[in-house]
Every structure is written in C-alpha cells, then in structure tokens.
Design an enzyme around this catalytic site. Structure first.
Site, PDB file in Angstrom:
ATOM      1  N   HIS A 647       0.791  -1.226   0.000  1.00 30.39           N
ATOM      2  CA  HIS A 647       0.000   0.000   0.000  1.00 30.39           C
ATOM      3  C   HIS A 647       0.820   1.272   0.000  1.00 30.39           C
ATOM      4  CE1 HIS A 647      -2.752  -3.061   0.968  1.00 30.39           C
ATOM      5  NE2 HIS A 647      -2.178  -3.275   2.119  1.00 30.39           N
ATOM      6  N   GLY A 648       2.095   1.177  -0.165  1.00 28.48           N
ATOM      7  CA  GLY A 648       2.857   2.411  -0.190  1.00 28.48           C
ATOM      8  C   GLY A 648       4.343   2.154  -0.245  1.00 28.48           C
ATOM      9  N   ASP A 765      -2.373  -9.156   4.248  1.00 26.61           N
ATOM     10  CA  ASP A 765      -1.472  -8.878   3.125  1.00 26.61           C
ATOM     11  C   ASP A 765      -0.100  -9.488   3.383  1.00 26.61           C
ATOM     12  OD1 ASP A 765      -0.439  -7.937   0.778  1.00 26.61           O
ATOM     13  OD2 ASP A 765      -0.250  -5.853   1.435  1.00 26.61           O
TER      14      ASP A 765
END
Ligand SMILES: *[C@@H]1O[C@H](CO)[C@@H](O)[C@H](O)[C@H]1NC(C)=O
Ligand SMILES: *[C@@H]1O[C@H](CO)[C@@H](O)[C@H](O)[C@H]1NC(C)=O
Ligand SMILES: *[C@@H]1O[C@H](CO)[C@@H](O)[C@H](O)[C@H]1NC(C)=O
Ligand SMILES: *[C@@H]1O[C@H](CO)[C@@H](O)[C@H](O)[C@H]1NC(C)=O
Ligand SMILES: *[C@@H]1O[C@H](CO)[C@@H](O)[C@H](O)[C@H]1NC(C)=O
Length: 941
Positions: A647-648, A765
């Site tokens: 996510h980043g 995740d």
C-alpha cells in the site's frame, strides 16, 4: 513385565472360556474387547489419548458399546467401528478381524494408516460398509475381498494401492458404491465389473488405468456417478455406454479416449456434470446435449470436435460452467448463452468461431469469466457487455474485432483481467477504463488505438500483472500519472509514437521487473528505478534520444540545477522531545492522559472539515511529528526509498534524536474514511502498539491526512525477504537454516496475532515484501492490520487488501476475510522461501473457478527440483525440515479454506524434526506426491 502380561493373558483367556459356556454373547464381547484393545495398543500418534475411553471397566458388561467410535447391535455385539479423522497412525496388522461377527460398518477414512490391507479382512463376513479411504495403505487390493458378499459400500480411495483391480470384486453383487479413486492402480478395467448390477457409483479416477473402457460397463444401468478421469484410457467409448441413462455425474477428462461422444447422453434428462476435456474425441456434439436442461457443468475443451456451435447448444437454466475451447467448431456465438442466467464461466477460445459477439450476452449477468479469444470474431464489442457487473476476466484477444472499446467496460466494478490484444480496435483508449479499480492486468496491444494514454489509466493503482499498450498508434507524452502504478510489474509501451521525456514519477515504480519502451520518439533520461536501470538495451532502442548511465545509451547532459545538498534531502524529523528516552517516557504518560480528549477533537475535526482530515495516534506528539514530516514533504525522495509494499513506499528516515525509523507513505486517497473502519483500525493499532513480539515489526505511530498519510515503524537493516530472494548474492547468504528459521518466525507472528490477541488480528497482506529481516536474519512481519485501513467499505472488502499472487482464491469473488486467508498467503511465502521464487504455476489456480477443483500438483516431481537452486541441497535434518515446510505450504494453499490448517497447527507440525521411513535425505528420494501423502503427526513425548 512380560511375565505379568502372560499371566494376565492367561487369566483373561480363562475368564473367556469360563464364561463362554454360560453367556455366548458375553464371550463374544470379551473377544471384541480384547481385539480392539490389542489393536489400539499397536497404534501411535494421538490414538492413545483420543481413544482413552477404550479400556476395560471391571464388572461392566457395557464395554465396548460405550467406547468412542463404537456402536453395538441390540444383543451387545459391536456393529459399527467408525473412527473417521481420528489421526490414527499404525497398521491393520494387529487387527483381529475374526473376532467381529456382527460388524456391519468399518469406517477408518481420513487417518494415517499404512501397510497392506490384510486379506484376513474378508473374515468380516457381516460387513456392509468398508471405507479405508484417505490413508496411506500400500500393496495390492486383496483378492479375497470378493467373498464379502454383504458389502454395499467399498472405498479404498486416496491411498497408495498398486496393481490391478481384482476381478473378484465383481462377485460383490450387493455393491452400490465402488470407490478406488486416486491410487496407483494399473492394468485395464476388468470387464467383470459389468456384473455389479446394483452399482450406483463407480469411481476409478486418478489412477494409471490403461486400455479401453469395457462394453460391459453399459450393463451398470443404475449408475449415477461414473468417474474415470485422469487415467490413460484409450480407444473409443463402447456404444453400450448409451445405456447409462441415469448418470448425473460423468467424468472422462484427461485420458486418450478417441471416437465419438456418447450419442444418447442425457437421455434420462438428469445429467448435471459432464467432463470429457483433454481427450481425442472427434465428430460432433451429441444431439442429446442440446436440450439437456439439467446441466450445471460441461467441459468438452481440448478435443477434436467439429460442427456448428450456433446450432448444437440450447438454453441451460442451471448451467454454471462451460468450456468448449480448443476444438474445431465453426459457426457463431449463440445469443442463447445470454439466457443462461446462472452461467459464471463461458469459454470458447481457440476454435474457428465467426460472426459478431451477440449483444444478448449482456443478459447473462452472473458471468465472471468470458473467454472468446483466438477465433475469427468481427464487428464491435457490444456496449451491452457493460451490464455484466460480475465480470472478472474478459479475454477477447486474437480476433478481428473492430471499432472502439465501449466506455461501459469501465463500469465493471470487479473487472481484473482485460485482454483485447491483437484485434483491429481503434479510436482512443476510453478514459473510463480508469474506473476499474480492481484491474490487475490490462492488455490492449496490437490494435490501432490512437491519441494519448488517458491520464485516468494512472488511477489503476491495483494494476500489478501487466500493462501492455504496445503496437498501436498512440502518441503524445507518457502521462506522469503512470508513475502511480507502483505495483505494476510489466510495462510495455513499445511500437507507438510516444514523444517527450519519460516522466520522472516512474522513479517510484519499484515493483517493475520488465519494461519495454522501444520504437517510440522518447528522449531524456531513463527513470532511476531498478527495472529501467537493468533493462536490456533492446528495451530502449529506436527512440529519439534516451540517455542514462549505461553503455548502450548516451550520457545525459549534466543537470542544470543541483543546488540541493545531499544532507537536505535526508528526511529529518525533529521530535518535540530531544533524544532522552527519560523525557519520552514522561511525555508518553502525559500523552496517554491527554490522548482521549485530543483524539475526540481529532475525530471531530475529521468529520468537520472535508479537507484537513487528520487522525493520529502516536506515542510521541502526533501533531508535531505530522507537521514535521509534512514540512519536509519533498524529502520523500526516491533515494531513500527502501521498498514498496502493498500500500505504499517505505523510506528510511533519521530523526533528530539520531534514531532511524522506517516511514511508510501510503498511496494517496486510498484509505477508508468511514468512521467505523477507522475505529476498528484504531483499536487494532492500539493492540499493535502494545505488541512486543519478536517477530512483529514495532509500529511507533501513524498519521492519516487527506494529502499525506504515513506509518512509522522500527527500521530493519536487511530489508525485505522479497528483495533478498531477488538478489543472487544475498539469496546465497540466506542458507537453509536461516530460511527455516524465517518460516518459524512468520508462524510465530501469525499464531500470536490470530490466537493470542482478542479479538484476533488478521494481517490480510502477507507477502514476501512484508517480511523484513533484522541483522541476525530473524523474520519480522510488518504492516499488521494496515490492510484494513485500505478501502474497507463492506462490499469490496478485498479490493486492495492483499498482494496479487498471495491472495487466497476465495477472495477473488469477495468473501469474508478470515484467518485462513493469512494461512493461504503464508503457504505461498513458505514455498517461496524454499523455492527461492514465487511458486507461481505450482499453485495452479489463482481463483475459485471450477477448473481448479480437480487440480493436483505434478506429484512425480522430485522434491529436490523444488528447492532454490542457488543453495546446495540440504542434508539430513535440514532436509527433513525443508520437506515438512513444503508439505505444510501445500496444505496452506488448499483452494478450500476449510482444509487449510490453523497457524497453531502449522506451528505444532513444524516442531516435528523427523519423518517416518526416511533413512536418507528426503529431498533426493522423495517425489512431491509421496511427501504430500505422508502424514505428519506430533510424536508423543
Ligand atoms: C462415520 O462418522 C462420520 C463423522 O461422524 C460420519 O460423517 C460418517 O458418515 C460415518 N460413517 C458411516 C459409514 O456412517
Ligand atoms: C434411475 O433413477 C430413477 C430415479 O432415481 C429410478 O427410479 C430408476 O429405477 C433408475 N433406473 C435404474 C435402471 O436403476
Ligand atoms: C430432448 O429432445 C428429445 C427429442 O426431441 C426428447 O426425447 C427428450 O425427452 C428431450 N429432453 C429434454 C430434457 O427435454
Ligand atoms: C483470464 O483468462 C485468460 C484466458 O482464459 C487466462 O489465460 C488468464 O489466466 C485468466 N486470468 C485470470 C487472472 O484468471
Ligand atoms: C509520430 O508523431 C509525429 C509528430 O506528431 C508525426 O510527425 C509522425 O508522422 C508520427 N509518426 C507516426 C508513425 O504516426
């Protein structure tokens, strides 16, 4: 000791003979008790504790009727022994079959029994049900089985039985179920089986059977289930097969059967599932299939069938799955498919289908999967496909479709895989495609699209597998927004007319593995990310003037403006507390007191102002840190980027106190803003804040803001497992014992979060990029709970939570996230650690599509061929551990979540350090199949 035993035995046998004269029934029961206890004694594993009720109760004549798994008939004699899934380990060698005169049911399936099936088993003359399935029995099926005349159900499925099917089985005239599936049986199907007139189920699939299917099979007119798939059967089907009008399930796939399909199939109008794929069938589709409205699944793919498919099929109200691919069909795609309201998969690829795609297909609203690739379809893609709201995979490549892409395609919320390559499509790429927020792979190559790439394509942040726009007439500059595609692994823009500079935003595309920008008009420096720097020269050839620090490219002219000092670029966060941990402790105390009030303010702020969303919980002074980081926002420089997670991007940052932390910048505007989600997230974060687990990365704090959101973690020297496995030198450094230790570390972390935290915290995740390693190569799982932060609106739970290739297949169709999703991802990572790369094709299927249900890994593969080739094959003890990890890995990636173990079970099995019957290194001698069939059980101390 043994003397006492002998005396005891003498005493008991005396007791037997004494009582047998008075009460023959009681005497029989004593024999049964002795036989059961003797067998129990020979068992190991957990049998002793699970069968603790199996003991003599002096003076009671109720035993053994009250024992676990035992039932008696009225007279008190044992009639049923049912020990399914009791984790029994041992053999049947000590089972005294002749002691049980009234036994009608012996069900031992799903245990770990091994050795031969003793011929003496035929002494069980009253037996009606015999089920030894899902064990590890070896050797041959005893011929004497044919004398057990009362048998109605006989199952030896899922064992390791060899040899041929004894013809004596045909004597069992009462048999209604015969299941010998998934063994290693060879030879041909005995024609004598045709005598089993009561048979309703015959399962011989997944063996090594050869020869033709005997004509006598046609005599089994009561058959409802006939399963012969996965053998080496050949020759044509006997015409007598047409007599089987009561079939509901009929499986012939994966053989070498030739000739025609059964002409009278579905005559009873009750056929539900017919699979004949991957054979050598010729001729046309039987007429009987046209009005076979009972069908739910039909697979005729991979044969040599001919005929006009517009006429051969009807309307099937129950049909879920149909695959006609890889045949020689002609004709058109029938509008009737649109009337199949339950159809989820329609696959007609690699045939000779002509005409247009009928707009009526848009009525088949359950469709997830539409594959019409490699045909001769022409005309436009109908706008009506935009009504298929469940569509997940749309593959129309290699046809002659023309016209524009209907913008309606952009309104398909679940579309993840769109392949329109190699057609004659034209016009510009519709900007609406940027709305497909679940897109994983987009291939528009080999068409005639012109104009620029719409900037909206940069919104497809979940795009991971492929973006291929090559061989079109696209022009203009590459939009800088493409740099947002930070998960993308393959980017192909070659053979277009792109001009200008490659956007510098592509510096942040850390996931890229393959790029190709050749045959364009591009100029200027190539981006700094690894894929660009390491791409072969061909990836850039035929451009106007690309430059870079590589021999194949010209040197870039020196930059005009290099004023910024290196030091300035270092992200410096000045904490409000200067260094001393003493102050810190005090401050944390104060913050804890004030936090409640302050957080309330913050939450109000969140709802009050649309723009300034700020929501922070922090061990230090959150607001100040937020401002500091935001103040040096430009400091998020690619130079300090140490990785890209789900996510980043993660940056290394030095605080003014000298402390080094990792700052994870979340992709902008991806996170949820629903207050319930934030609340759950907050409570999880609080749990994490308290967590001091040695295998979980410490989270210092986080900050959410409309423009900039980040999390601050402890910094770990060695970076992510993914990066290490990707690098030959570092991967070699990571020897077998380190790898085993890493697997154990991940297991510990997941056990802790799943079972020691109340409520449990699911990671969502797990992937090799989220496993970090400290100086001593100890695993630390990072990003716990943060996947929850990302778009949690209930309908799309899975939208972004998870990394492609690690996501449990049940999530492909939006289901509830459970611990078992983490177990799946763990399985993938565990296999990746042992194999040195993502297990990819070994996993076989990444979705719950029905094709996957019969998937079996290539069981003949040697274990050593699975191992990371960069390391020496491990020996002895390490090899055993490695084998156990592989076995566990495969269990964890079971497509069905209920068959995956829990993390504590994984942990327990990992603690086993030896495998039975292995003298040498299992990696050299074992095949994958043998390993997966082996049972692992924790030895009793
Ligand atoms: C044995 O027990 C299992 C589980 O209780 C049950 O599912 C199965 O049907 C039983 N077997 C027979 C033959 O009744
Ligand atoms: C076929 O199935 C039906 C319904 O189950 C049954 O009544 C009939 O006897 C069966 N036919 C044969 C030949 O067994
Ligand atoms: C299909 O058509 C055949 C012949 O027209 C008929 O005998 C049969 O009963 C039909 N089956 C169904 C399921 O309607
Ligand atoms: C989508 O369908 C194509 C063609 O059947 C197939 O090759 C591809 O693997 C599928 N992708 C996914 C993610 O299911
Ligand atoms: C590429 O673009 C340039 C400038 O717009 C134009 O002159 C040229 O004809 C284009 N080439 C092709 C093959 O379209």
């Amino acid at each position: 000791m043994s003397l006492i035993l002998i005396i005891l035995l003498m005493l008991t046998s005396k007791h037997v003979s004494a009582s047998s004269t008075d009460h023959p029934q009681a005497a029989g029961r004593v024999l049964e008790v002795e036989a059961l206890l003797k067998w129990k004694k020979s068992l190991s594993g957990q049998a002793q504790s699970l069968l603790s009720s199996w003991k003599r109760v002096p003076g009671s004549d109720k035993s053994p009727c009250t024992w676990t798994g035992i039932h008696c008939i009225n007279g008190g004699s044992v009639s049923t022994i049912n020990l399914t899934s009791f984790q029994l380990k041992g053999t049947l060698d000590d089972f005294n079959f002749s002691s049980f005169h009234n036994l009608s049911c012996l069900d031992l399936q799903h245990n770990s029994l091994k050795g031969n099936i003793p011929p003496r088993i035929s002494n069980l003359s009253s037996l009606a049900i015999l089920d030894l399935g899902y064990n590890q029995f070896t050797g041959y099926i005893p011929r004497d089985i044919g004398t057990m005349m009362k048998l109605t159900v006989l199952s030896f499925s899922n064992n390791l039985l060899l040899g041929s099917i004894p013809a004596t089985v045909a004597n069992l005239s009462n048999l209604s179920v015969l299941n010998l599936a998934n063994n290693r049986l060879s030879g041909s199907i005995p024609p004598e089986l045709g005598r089993l007139r009561s048979l309703s189920e015959l399962r011989l699939n997944l063996n090594d059977l050869t020869g033709e299917i005997p004509a006598s099979i046609g005599d089994l007119i009561g058959l409802k289930v006939l399963s012969l798939y996965g053998n080496h059967l050949s020759g044509p089907l006997p015409p007598e097969i047409n007599k089987l009008t009561n079939l509901t399930l009929f499986f012939l796939s994966n053989n070498s059967i030739s000739g025609l399909l059964p002409e009278k199939i579905c005559h009873g109008s009750i056929l539900e599932d017919f699979c004949a794929s991957n054979n050598r069938f010729t001729g046309t589709v039987p007429k009987g299939l046209k009005n076979c409205t009972s069908l739910t699944r039909l697979r005729l793919d991979r044969n040599n069938l001919v005929g006009n498919i517009s006429e051969d099929f009807g309307v099937y109200p129950n049909l879920d799955y149909i695959d006609l691919s890889y045949n020689n069909f002609h004709g058109q795609v029938s509008p009737n498919w649109g009337k199949c309201q339950l159809l989820t998969s329609l696959k007609i690829s690699n045939c000779h289908v002509t005409g247009v795609i009928p707009p009526e297909l848009g009525e088949s609203t359950a469709l997830h999967y539409l594959d019409l690739s490699s045909n001769k379809l022409e005309g436009r893609i109908p706008n009506e496909l935009g009504k298929l709201k469940s569509l997940f995979n749309l593959t129309l490549s290699f046809n002659s479709l023309s016209g524009k892409i209907p913008p309606e395609i952009g309104s398909l919320p679940d579309l993840s895989y769109l392949d329109l390559a190699a057609n004659n499509l034209s016009g510009s790429i519709p900007k609406q495609l940027g709305h497909c927020s679940k897109m994983l792979s987009l291939n528009l190559s080999n068409n005639s699209f012109h104009d620029g790439i719409p900037v909206e394509i940069g919104n497809l942040v979940s795009l991971q597998v492929l973006l291929d726009l090559s061989r079109n007439l696209l022009s203009g500059e590459i939009p800088w927004q493409l740099g947002n595609l930070v998960k993308l692994e393959v980017l192909v823009l070659s053979h277009n007319n792109f001009t200008g500079f490659i956007p510098s935003t592509m510096d942040q595309m850390q996931s890229l593995r393959i790029v190709d920008l050749s045959y364009n008009e591009l100029e200027g420096p190539i981006p700094k990310s690894k894929a660009f720097q390491e791409a072969p020269p061909e990836a850039f050839k035929h451009n106007k003037g690309l430059c870079g620090n590589r021999t194949s490219l010209m040197k870039c002219p020196p930059p005009i403006n290099t004023t910024k000092d290196r030091k300035d670029l270092l992200l410096l966060i000045s904490l409000s507390v200067s260094g001393a941990s003493f102050f810190l402790t005090i401050l944390i105390g104060i913050v804890c007191i004030l936090r409640k009030e302050w957080r309330k303010n913050m939450r109000n702020k969140l709802t009050d102002s649309q723009q300034g969303n700020l929501f922070t919980i922090w061990s230090y002074d959150g607001k100040l840190v937020y401002e500091d980081i935001n103040g040096v926002n430009e400091g998020f420089n690619a130079k300090y980027c140490i990785g890209v997670g789900g996510h980043g991007s993660v940056y290394k940052a030095k605080l003014s106190t000298g402390q080094i932390v990792a700052v994870k910048k979340l992709h902008p505007l991806q996170y949820t803003t629903r207050s319930e989600d934030l609340k759950t997230f907050e409570s999880e974060i609080q749990a994490l804040n308290k967590t001091r687990h040695r295998n979980i990365v410490k989270l210092h704090g986080f900050c959410l803001h409309a423009k900039q959101s980040f999390l601050v973690y402890e910094y770990l020297e060695r970076g992510s497992l993914a990066l290490i496995l990707d690098n030959v030198e570092q991967a070699k450094e990571l020897d077998w014992s380190k790898r085993i230790n890493i697997v154990k570390g991940i297991v510990n972390a997941l056990c802790y979060m799943h079972h020691d935290c109340k409520p449990p915290i699911i990671h969502r995740d797990i992937s090799s990029s989220n496993i970090l390693l400290d100086q001593k190569y100890e695993a630390r799982v990072s990003d716990f709970g943060t996947a929850r932060l990302v778009k949690l609106d209930s309908s799309n739970w899975t939208e972004l939570a998870g990394t492609y290739g690690y996501i449990a297949p049940e999530l492909a169709y939006t289901m509830k996230v459970t611990e078992k999703c983490d177990v799946y991802s763990f399985g993938v990572v565990a296999l990746e650690i042992i194999m040195g790369h993502h297990p990819g094709e070994l996993i076989g299927c990444l979705s719950t599509l029905p094709t996957c249900s019969e998937w079996n890994p290539d069981s003949t593969m040697l274990l050593k061929d699975l191992l990371d080739k960069r390391l020496q094959t491990p020996d002895r003890e390490l090899a055993v551990q490695v084998a156990i990890i592989i076995k566990l890995g495969f269990r964890c990636i079971n497509a069905d979540p209920k068959f995956r173990p829990t993390m504590p079970q994984v942990s327990q099995e990992l603690s086993i350090s030896r495998l039975d019957h292995i003298s040498s290194s299992p990696c050299h001698t074992f095949t994958l199949g043998e390993l997966l069939n082996l049972d692992l059980q924790v030895e009793e101390p």
